[in-house]
Design a protein around this motif. Sequence first.
Motif, PDB file in Angstrom:
ATOM      1  N   CYS A   1       0.834  -1.211   0.000  1.00 58.55           N
ATOM      2  CA  CYS A   1       0.000   0.000   0.000  1.00 58.55           C
ATOM      3  C   CYS A   1       0.865   1.258   0.000  1.00 58.55           C
ATOM      4  CB  CYS A   1      -0.931   0.007   1.216  1.00 58.55           C
ATOM      5  SG  CYS A   1      -2.238  -1.210   1.107  1.00 58.55           S
ATOM      6  N   GLY A   2       1.959   1.227   0.724  1.00 51.76           N
ATOM      7  CA  GLY A   2       2.878   2.362   0.717  1.00 51.76           C
ATOM      8  C   GLY A   2       3.476   2.596  -0.659  1.00 51.76           C
ATOM      9  N   LEU A   3       3.861   1.522  -1.337  1.00 48.29           N
ATOM     10  CA  LEU A   3       4.389   1.663  -2.692  1.00 48.29           C
ATOM     11  C   LEU A   3       3.322   2.157  -3.657  1.00 48.29           C
ATOM     12  CD1 LEU A   3       6.643  -1.491  -3.036  1.00 48.29           C
ATOM     13  CD2 LEU A   3       7.366   0.891  -2.938  1.00 48.29           C
ATOM     14  N   PHE A   4       2.092   1.681  -3.486  1.00 48.22           N
ATOM     15  CA  PHE A   4       0.988   2.130  -4.331  1.00 48.22           C
ATOM     16  C   PHE A   4       0.730   3.619  -4.132  1.00 48.22           C
ATOM     17  CE2 PHE A   4      -3.632   2.628  -5.100  1.00 48.22           C
ATOM     18  CZ  PHE A   4      -3.624   2.335  -6.456  1.00 48.22           C
ATOM     19  N   TRP A   5       0.750   4.065  -2.879  1.00 42.35           N
ATOM     20  CA  TRP A   5       0.546   5.483  -2.579  1.00 42.35           C
ATOM     21  C   TRP A   5       1.688   6.326  -3.155  1.00 42.35           C
ATOM     22  CZ3 TRP A   5      -3.062   8.679  -1.804  1.00 42.35           C
ATOM     23  CH2 TRP A   5      -2.821   9.936  -1.272  1.00 42.35           C
ATOM     24  N   ALA A   6       2.909   5.845  -3.055  1.00 44.24           N
ATOM     25  CA  ALA A   6       4.044   6.570  -3.654  1.00 44.24           C
ATOM     26  C   ALA A   6       3.889   6.653  -5.171  1.00 44.24           C
ATOM     27  CB  ALA A   6       5.354   5.877  -3.282  1.00 44.24           C
ATOM     28  N   ALA A   7       3.372   5.603  -5.793  1.00 43.21           N
ATOM     29  CA  ALA A   7       3.133   5.631  -7.240  1.00 43.21           C
ATOM     30  C   ALA A   7       2.074   6.664  -7.601  1.00 43.21           C
ATOM     31  CB  ALA A   7       2.722   4.241  -7.731  1.00 43.21           C
ATOM     32  N   ILE A   8       1.035   6.775  -6.780  1.00 44.19           N
ATOM     33  CA  ILE A   8       0.013   7.795  -7.027  1.00 44.19           C
ATOM     34  C   ILE A   8       0.620   9.191  -6.935  1.00 44.19           C
ATOM     35  CG2 ILE A   8      -2.064   8.876  -6.042  1.00 44.19           C
ATOM     36  CD1 ILE A   8      -3.009   6.070  -5.285  1.00 44.19           C
ATOM     37  N   LEU A   9       1.406   9.440  -5.903  1.00 44.28           N
ATOM     38  CA  LEU A   9       2.037  10.752  -5.745  1.00 44.28           C
ATOM     39  C   LEU A   9       2.997  11.051  -6.891  1.00 44.28           C
ATOM     40  CD1 LEU A   9       2.724  10.804  -1.901  1.00 44.28           C
ATOM     41  CD2 LEU A   9       0.954  12.018  -3.164  1.00 44.28           C
ATOM     42  N   PHE A  10       3.759  10.055  -7.314  1.00 42.68           N
ATOM     43  CA  PHE A  10       4.671  10.245  -8.434  1.00 42.68           C
ATOM     44  C   PHE A  10       3.901  10.558  -9.707  1.00 42.68           C
ATOM     45  CE2 PHE A  10       6.925   8.482 -12.084  1.00 42.68           C
ATOM     46  CZ  PHE A  10       8.050   9.280 -12.061  1.00 42.68           C
ATOM     47  N   THR A  11       2.797   9.860  -9.939  1.00 43.88           N
ATOM     48  CA  THR A  11       1.988  10.090 -11.137  1.00 43.88           C
ATOM     49  C   THR A  11       1.396  11.491 -11.143  1.00 43.88           C
ATOM     50  OG1 THR A  11       1.456   7.747 -11.218  1.00 43.88           O
ATOM     51  CG2 THR A  11       0.030   9.214 -12.468  1.00 43.88           C
ATOM     52  N   LEU A  12       0.912  11.955 -10.002  1.00 44.85           N
ATOM     53  CA  LEU A  12       0.365  13.308  -9.924  1.00 44.85           C
ATOM     54  C   LEU A  12       1.446  14.361 -10.153  1.00 44.85           C
ATOM     55  CD1 LEU A  12      -2.101  12.901  -6.926  1.00 44.85           C
ATOM     56  CD2 LEU A  12      -2.679  13.170  -9.350  1.00 44.85           C
ATOM     57  N   THR A  13       2.629  14.134  -9.600  1.00 48.24           N
ATOM     58  CA  THR A  13       3.734  15.063  -9.821  1.00 48.24           C
ATOM     59  C   THR A  13       4.149  15.079 -11.282  1.00 48.24           C
ATOM     60  OG1 THR A  13       4.527  14.663  -7.579  1.00 48.24           O
ATOM     61  CG2 THR A  13       6.075  15.661  -9.107  1.00 48.24           C
ATOM     62  N   LEU A  14       4.231  13.921 -11.892  1.00 46.58           N
ATOM     63  CA  LEU A  14       4.587  13.838 -13.306  1.00 46.58           C
ATOM     64  C   LEU A  14       3.537  14.520 -14.178  1.00 46.58           C
ATOM     65  CD1 LEU A  14       6.595  12.726 -15.377  1.00 46.58           C
ATOM     66  CD2 LEU A  14       5.203  10.660 -15.468  1.00 46.58           C
ATOM     67  N   ALA A  15       2.270  14.349 -13.841  1.00 42.61           N
ATOM     68  CA  ALA A  15       1.208  15.010 -14.604  1.00 42.61           C
ATOM     69  C   ALA A  15       1.331  16.524 -14.500  1.00 42.61           C
ATOM     70  CB  ALA A  15      -0.156  14.556 -14.094  1.00 42.61           C
ATOM     71  N   ASP A  16       1.689  17.030 -13.328  1.00 45.31           N
ATOM     72  CA  ASP A  16       1.877  18.472 -13.153  1.00 45.31           C
ATOM     73  C   ASP A  16       3.045  18.969 -13.997  1.00 45.31           C
ATOM     74  OD1 ASP A  16       1.500  21.075 -11.919  1.00 45.31           O
ATOM     75  OD2 ASP A  16       3.338  20.618 -10.801  1.00 45.31           O
ATOM     76  N   VAL A  17       4.152  18.252 -13.956  1.00 47.56           N
ATOM     77  CA  VAL A  17       5.328  18.664 -14.726  1.00 47.56           C
ATOM     78  C   VAL A  17       5.036  18.623 -16.225  1.00 47.56           C
ATOM     79  CG1 VAL A  17       7.687  18.001 -15.328  1.00 47.56           C
ATOM     80  CG2 VAL A  17       6.974  18.021 -12.944  1.00 47.56           C
ATOM     81  N   LEU A  18       4.384  17.574 -16.684  1.00 52.17           N
ATOM     82  CA  LEU A  18       4.081  17.463 -18.111  1.00 52.17           C
ATOM     83  C   LEU A  18       3.083  18.525 -18.556  1.00 52.17           C
ATOM     84  CD1 LEU A  18       3.918  13.596 -18.581  1.00 52.17           C
ATOM     85  CD2 LEU A  18       5.754  15.164 -19.242  1.00 52.17           C
ATOM     86  N   SER A  19       2.132  18.884 -17.706  1.00 50.73           N
ATOM     87  CA  SER A  19       1.181  19.921 -18.091  1.00 50.73           C
ATOM     88  C   SER A  19       1.852  21.291 -18.175  1.00 50.73           C
ATOM     89  CB  SER A  19       0.017  19.975 -17.100  1.00 50.73           C
ATOM     90  OG  SER A  19       0.449  20.482 -15.846  1.00 50.73           O
ATOM     91  N   ARG A  20       2.861  21.534 -17.401  1.00 52.37           N
ATOM     92  CA  ARG A  20       3.587  22.805 -17.488  1.00 52.37           C
ATOM     93  C   ARG A  20       4.462  22.847 -18.738  1.00 52.37           C
ATOM     94  NH1 ARG A  20       4.456  25.228 -11.850  1.00 52.37           N
ATOM     95  NH2 ARG A  20       2.970  24.046 -10.623  1.00 52.37           N
TER      96      ARG A  20
END
Length: 104
Positions: free
Chosen positions: A81-100
């Motif tokens: 679950c911790g790894l899954f949550w880290a993957a969610i946070l990484f995906t959201l951060t990547l989406a922010d960077v790509l949108s910029r």
Amino acid sequence: MSAGSDTPGTETPGALWRRNLWVWAALMALLALSAWAAYWPYGRIDTAVGFGIAGAKTVLVALVFMQLKRAGALVRLVATCGLFWAAILFTLTLADVLSRMVNR
């Protein structure tokens, strides 16, 4: 209990040091590789190399120091679950960077 059983806490100090010394040496080698890779331009593969090194370090720490290899089902579930949550946070951060990057 015998010194060779799989029960946690029964490992002899010498065996514990030998096992952990190899893992520590591997982590230090990966750290040196990571520092070396930071100064060499690989182009598009640079990020993949960094994530590969970080993943290898994560696996070593999780299996050896966190003892997930011998852990019960609940502990493994919590780690997953911790790894899954880290993957969610990484995906959201990547989406922010790509949108910029699109707006440039």
